[in-house]
Design an enzyme around this catalytic site. Structure first.
Site, PDB file in Angstrom:
ATOM      1  N   LYS B 192      44.120  46.375  29.078  1.00 47.58           N
ATOM      2  CA  LYS B 192      45.343  46.746  29.800  1.00 47.58           C
ATOM      3  C   LYS B 192      46.146  45.498  30.134  1.00 47.58           C
ATOM      4  CE  LYS B 192      46.213  47.406  34.203  1.00 47.58           C
ATOM      5  NZ  LYS B 192      47.571  46.855  34.334  1.00 47.58           N
ATOM      6  N   GLU B 266      37.861  36.351  36.718  1.00 46.60           N
ATOM      7  CA  GLU B 266      38.530  35.040  36.736  1.00 46.60           C
ATOM      8  C   GLU B 266      39.712  35.210  37.675  1.00 46.60           C
ATOM      9  OE1 GLU B 266      40.676  32.380  36.673  1.00 46.60           O
ATOM     10  OE2 GLU B 266      41.391  32.770  34.655  1.00 46.60           O
ATOM     11  N   CYS B 300      46.583  30.280  37.838  1.00 45.32           N
ATOM     12  CA  CYS B 300      45.426  30.414  38.725  1.00 45.32           C
ATOM     13  C   CYS B 300      44.807  29.050  39.028  1.00 45.32           C
ATOM     14  CB  CYS B 300      44.396  31.350  38.121  1.00 45.32           C
ATOM     15  SG  CYS B 300      43.919  30.897  36.453  1.00 45.32           S
ATOM     16  N   GLU B 397      46.533  31.137  48.290  1.00 45.01           N
ATOM     17  CA  GLU B 397      47.120  30.908  46.982  1.00 45.01           C
ATOM     18  C   GLU B 397      48.555  31.434  47.007  1.00 45.01           C
ATOM     19  OE1 GLU B 397      45.570  33.236  43.668  1.00 45.01           O
ATOM     20  OE2 GLU B 397      45.818  31.481  42.392  1.00 45.01           O
TER      21      GLU B 397
END
Lengths: 356, 790
Positions: B192, B266, B300, B397
């Site tokens: 997806k 991840e 990331c 983050e």
């Protein structure tokens, strides 16, 4: 380039506080967009030899510099009208050069003629240059042809540069090297391109290198001093950076990569290391030092890469003849071909452009 | 402007990449049929679509078919149908397909790049020079792994149908990272793409049709979180691979608890970018540009926390500001653009909000002068100064072009600040002193460390995080392992939780004994003050052990954490000798332990002795492996030494079963210790006396205090405390299914690495119970990149 400005000997300036480099005077990246009349740069008075300055510059990471050099030229793209404008700028920043052992007076006169009229009327009209003179900044020759060039270029504003000090190796007695400068200046040279003894770098004999360059500078008088490092011989970027720093401290007006005779010519990573040294020196002293890559710069693509590197790393102010030069011979023809293509829309052939 | 004006200005002018071919492709495609299932292009079974926009203009690009649950079912079915033939195809067959995909990507590289930039907003330079070339490299690299699979991974085979969910920041590259290793391993996939960036996956599927990918091997379903949930919950999926936020990663961890699905996550990061005073500062500034202003900071592993040595901080910040002033924010298709728009208005609002919060909390946020283009989701590159470690910009983050800056005084403080985070994805270390850089790299809590570089990625080098940055690795040998499982597993019998029965009689010992808990190298009484009676095979009273509680686990974890430095930092040879010594000391008492096993469990004398002998042998085997936890040296296409190091996971909780109460404990304890972990062990709830006997052996064997801690009590209760404890890094559970499921669910608190037997018994003498299996689980892989040259 201003050749009549007040002279100051290198030692007449106080030593800047080098160890703690001031940061407030770093180069503004967004310099004025159109400095048609750039403020005159003060000539480099030099500094007392200060090994602490070298300590500041020892950290040079080759891999990181190579990555920056490789991506830098992919971050910017110069196309269309802008490309023609930038190529004209490359032409105006050129030291049109002939440095061959079979050079003759006639060959040099031909080169000077090309410098005076670098572009055909069709090209000039096609680009809309009107009365604006866009010519190489200087013609660069060996000592025996200085007088010939001076005569040919008299009154044109084009500088006469002479390679000197036992070019390209620099391995003659200091006395004769200094004398060679004096003779070229006497013959009419307004710029002197000297070479350093590479062995002084390998040996770390920085004080000696400083003293020699300072002697060259004094011999130049009002002529401007370009110091060729022979970067292809120096092997490491740390050597290149430290040699740059010593040359600047000793009073160089320009630092220059190569003679064109080393096996490795001017590369972008070497250029990056040198312009960063220039930036550091400017940050410490407020003095702008010029930069001249030379050797192997023969295509418009390469020339644009260098211009991008200078604009990104040093800013717009450096894209003026008093602070940046290309040492080149065949580059001019490639620029003509590219401009021709821009004007006509068709690719041109070398034989359609007048020889230098 | 005429040419002379341009000659004077020497400015950059727009240099747009042509979007003509991409527009032709977009115009010629029916996006209402953009679900790629079983080799066919299908519409949504619910006829639903969602919109994808150009982040540079906000304009609608296309309306994409949105999968329903029925479509996900069909995709999983197609993948299941395709699995046997693909898994059993020769490695050469699979290699040729992967190679063909890689070459086809290469042939259409520019179309992929332009499409990616239109859909995501990333500068064309990046999609052209980074995303697409890395994706191509990933497929061609994995063609080789497909062919060598049986040789490199004997006894392993494809884990099965994989559900793969990828983010919007690197749509094609993350697709490549997911699909290439899965296909190489022989898995089939249902992938997806992110809702914001569906386009390149559609073009990719078109290419797969022509590259000879068998129908059903790759299925692509489009849509939002509901589609992701349908994949995650689907019983036909054997493995979930997810890249995205830590928040969603935790949801997936909870949702897959008890499902026996393999899982790799991840997730997010807050990666440190450490600049020492002997660094090449100008190069470090460029590293920052590649670190935090790459892809608008929507990376990331972005180096979002700048840690500068105090002595150079002022100089360095000045250089950073100068450099930032030269960054060009603008049309991502312009070849002169450094930063494009953020992907979506939601993301822009999030970044704006976090910067406002950070400023309110005392950060001084600096941005270069200049106007932003109108119409897109643009945000200026931002330098946050005076950021306290408690500031939201240091903790959260941002996923935007925002750099939080702090200073440090010495190496120790640099490492402490770098590790002061819930995350552990990547780190950059800048120093020209190799001994300093290599001193720092192993001490950083991160899955990837770049020395004098940043954001270096390659198909051959494992990538992935520790802590809340997730688990599992992508790339190279380690990445392939994540798509494999033992070929010959026969599931053990379900474990039935022990129900204590009333115990008869009293112990017949000469002197009364009180088995205690073993915490921090000391025998301690349980905090609860309660004990439970232990019965032998005839249900006779043989002793009483303490009932450990949450506070005992708390103390045991503290002790294990304190010991992690000495035991984890000891040399492998040192650990080997201690474990050999443990085996030696246990062998001296072989008769006593055999008698205890026989008495408690009622097994025959031979079997009891065999269990002790197997335990000694396992200790011996793991001792021998303690100094052989060797990493790998990789071969990325650059002048770089890239190594992966094996590091201990940290503090590991172990919950051992009743069956074979000594061997079951030691088979997990020994590999954990060999790899340098410290352990909190919950032994067999029914026969914990083996463990309380064992601590006497441990006490005489030179293990540092706290390396092994033993807490007796209820497996269900104690494993829950371990699972929820944020300072436990790993948890291995062989217990009943409910206990295992609950632990997997509770572990989401810090995304500790949980392995359970799925509520089934383990055969400790088979592959699944082998030292090798547990040694693999006992280490984290850290990739260290060391570019060199002079």
């Amino acid at each position: 380039m201003n050749t009549t400005g007040p002279e100051s000997t290198p030692r007449s300036q106080p030593t800047a506080a080098l160890h703690h480099l001031p940061t407030s005077r770093s180069v503004p990246a967004n310099a004025p967009a159109n400095p048609a009349e750039p403020e005159k740069s003060q000539r480099n008075p030099g500094l007392h030899f200060d090994p602490r300055f070298l300590d500041e510059l020892r950290a040079v990471n080759l891999s990181a510099i190579e990555r920056r050099a490789a991506t830098l030229v992919k971050r910017r793209s110069i196309k269309g009208d802008n490309q023609s404008a930038w190529l004209l700028r490359a032409l105006a920043l050129m030291d049109l050069t002939t440095l061959n052992s079979n050079d003759t007076d006639e060959r040099v006169r031909r080169l000077c003629a090309k410098a005076l009229h670098p572009l055909s009327t069709e090209l000039r009209d096609g680009l809309g240059l009107g009365d604006r003179l866009i010519r190489p900044a200087a013609v660069c020759v060996y000592h025996p042809f200085v007088a010939t060039a001076a005569q040919a270029l008299h009154g044109s504003g084009i500088e006469i540069a002479a390679v000197s000090t036992a070019f390209p190796h620099g391995l003659a007695p200091l006395e004769t090297r200094v004398r060679e400068i004096e003779l070229s200046v006497a013959d009419g040279a307004t710029e002197i391109d000297v070479v350093i003894k590479r062995g002084l770098v390998f040996a770390g004999r920085w004080q000696e290198l400083y003293d020699e360059v300072q002697a060259f500078r004094q011999a130049c008088g009002s002529a401007h001093l370009k110091v060729i490092l022979g970067t292809g011989d120096l092997v490491s970027l740390r050597n290149v950076t430290l040699a740059s720093a010593v040359a600047m401290m000793a009073g160089a007006d320009f630092i220059k990569t190569s003679t064109g005779k080393e096996s490795v010519n001017a590369t972008l990573p070497v250029g990056l290391a040198m312009v960063r040294a220039i930036r550091t020196y400017h940050g410490a002293t407020g003095i702008r030092i010029g930069f001249k890559p030379a050797g192997g710069i023969s295509t418009t693509k390469t020339a644009l890469d260098w211009l991008v590197l200078i604009k990104e790393e040093l800013g717009r102010r450096w894209l003026e003849p008093d602070l940046f030069r290309f040492g080149a011979s065949s580059l001019l023809t490639d620029i003509e071909r590219q401009l021709d293509h821009h004007v006509t829309g068709s690719y041109s052939a070398t034989h359609r452009h007048a020889l230098a | 402007m005429n040419i002379l004006e341009r000659f004077d200005a020497m400015d950059y002018a727009p240099a747009p990449e042509s979007r003509a071919d991409a527009d032709t492709w977009l115009a010629g495609r029916d996006f209402s049929r953009s679900l790629f299932i079983g080799g066919e292009w299908r519409a949504s079974s619910g006829a639903k679509t969602f919109d994808t926009h150009d982040p540079a203009t906000g304009k609608l690009i296309a309306q994409i078919a949105e999968a329903e649950r029925a479509d996900v079912d069909a995709a999983v079915q197609a993948a299941s149908d395709a699995l046997p033939a693909w898994r059993d195809a020769s490695g050469y067959d699979r290699a040729r397909v992967l190679y063909a995909i890689g070459r086809a990507l290469q042939r259409h590289a520019r179309l992929f790049a332009v499409l990616e930039t239109i859909d995501n907003g990333k500068p064309i330079r990046e999609s052209r020079d980074i995303d697409v070339p890395l994706a191509i490299r990933h497929f061609i690299h994995h063609a080789g792994w497909a062919q060598s699979l049986s040789r490199d991974f004997p006894g392993e085979r494809a884990v099965g149908v994989c559900g793969q969910i990828i983010p919007w920041n690197f749509p094609l590259l993350m697709l490549a990272w997911k699909i290439a290793p899965a296909l190489a391993a022989g898995c089939t996939v249902v992938l997806k793409p992110a809702e914001y960036t569906p386009l390149t996956a559609i073009l990719f599927a078109e290419i797969c049709e022509r590259a000879g990918v068998p129908k059903g091997v790759i299925n692509i379903v489009q849509g939002g979180p509901a589609v992701g949930e349908a994949i995650v919950e689907h019983p036909g999926v054997a493995k979930i691979a997810f890249t995205g936020s830590s928040e969603v990663g935790k949801r997936i961890r909870r949702a897959t608890a008890g499902s026996n699905k393999a899982l790799s996550l991840e997730l997010g990061g807050k990666s440190a970018f450490i600049v020492f005073d002997d660094a090449d500062l100008d190069s470090a500034v460029e590293g920052l540009v590649d670190g935090i202003w790459f892809n608008q900071g929507q990376v990331c592993c972005a180096g979002s926390r700048l840690l500068i040595q105090e002595s150079i901080a002022e100089r360095f910040i000045a250089k950073v500001k100068t450099r930032m002033a030269g960054l060009r924010v603008g049309d991502p298709l312009d070849k002169n653009t450094d930063l494009g728009p953020l992907v979506d208005a939601t993301q822009l609002a999030r970044v704006q909000n976090l910067v406002a919060q950070g400023s309110a909390q005392g950060a001084a946020c600096w941005q270069p002068q200049g106007d932003l283009p109108a119409g897109g989701h643009y945000f200026q590159p931002t330098l946050a100064l005076d950021v306290a470690p408690s500031n939201v910009l240091a903790q959260e983050e941002v996923f935007g072009p925002v750099l939080a800056t702090m200073t440090f005084r010495d190496v120790g403080e640099a490492i402490e600040l770098a590790n002061n985070t819930r995350y552990g994805l990547a780190a950059s270390v800048w120093s020209e002193t190799i001994s300093l850089a290599l001193h720092v790299a192993p001490k950083l809590k991160a899955g990837v460390v770049w020395i004098n570089g940043t954001n270096m990625l390659d198909a051959a080098v494992p990538f992935g995080g520790v802590r809340e940055s997730g688990f599992g690795r992508e790339g190279g040998h380690a990445g392939l392992r994540a798509y494999l499982a033992p070929a010959d597993t026969s599931p053990g019998a379900p474990i039935v939780p022990f129900q204590p029965q009333p115990v008869q009689g009293s112990s017949e010992t000469l002197i009364d004994r009180t088995p205690k808990l073993f915490i921090g190298g000391k025998q301690v009484r349980p905090d609860s003050g309660y004990s439970m009676a232990i019965a032998d095979a005839q249900n006779r009273h043989v002793g009483e052990v303490g009932i450990g509680s949450r506070k005992d686990i708390r103390d045991a974890v503290s002790a294990a954490r304190a010991a992690a430095k000495s035991w984890g930092g000891a040399t492998g040879f040192n650990r080997a000798q201690v474990l050999y010594y443990l085996a030696e000391n246990l062998s001296i008492r072989i008769n006593e332990f055999a008698a205890r096993i026989q008495n408690l469990t009622g097994v025959a004398p031979d079997a009891a002795r065999a269990e002790v002998e197997a335990s000694i042998e396992r200790l011996f085997a793991c001792a021998g492996q303690a100094d052989k936890q060797e990493g790998r040296v990789h071969n990325p296409p650059s002048r770089t030494i890239a190594v992966s190091l094996k590091e201990p996971v940290g503090v590991i909780g172990i919950v051992a079963p009743d069956a074979q109460p000594l061997l079951g404990l030691i088979a997990m304890l020994a590999p954990a210790l060999a790899a340098g972990n410290t352990v909190v062990a919950v032994p067999s709830p029914r026969w914990p006396l083996l463990a309380t006997d064992l601590y006497q052996v441990i006490e005489t064997s030179d293990l540092p205090a706290g390396a092994v801690n033993i807490v007796t009590g209820s497996a269900a209760e104690l494993s829950k405390v371990l699972a929820r404890h944020a300072d436990v890094d790993g948890l291995w559970i062989v217990a009943d299914a409910d206990t295992a499921r609950n632990a997997e669910e509770d572990s989401a608190v810090n995304l500790k690495r949980v392995w359970t037997s799925g509520g089934r018994a383990i055969d400790w003498m088979a592959v699944e119970g082998s030292a090798e299996r547990f040694l693999t689980r006992a280490v984290e892989i850290k990739s260290v990149w060391i570019p060199f040259g002079h």
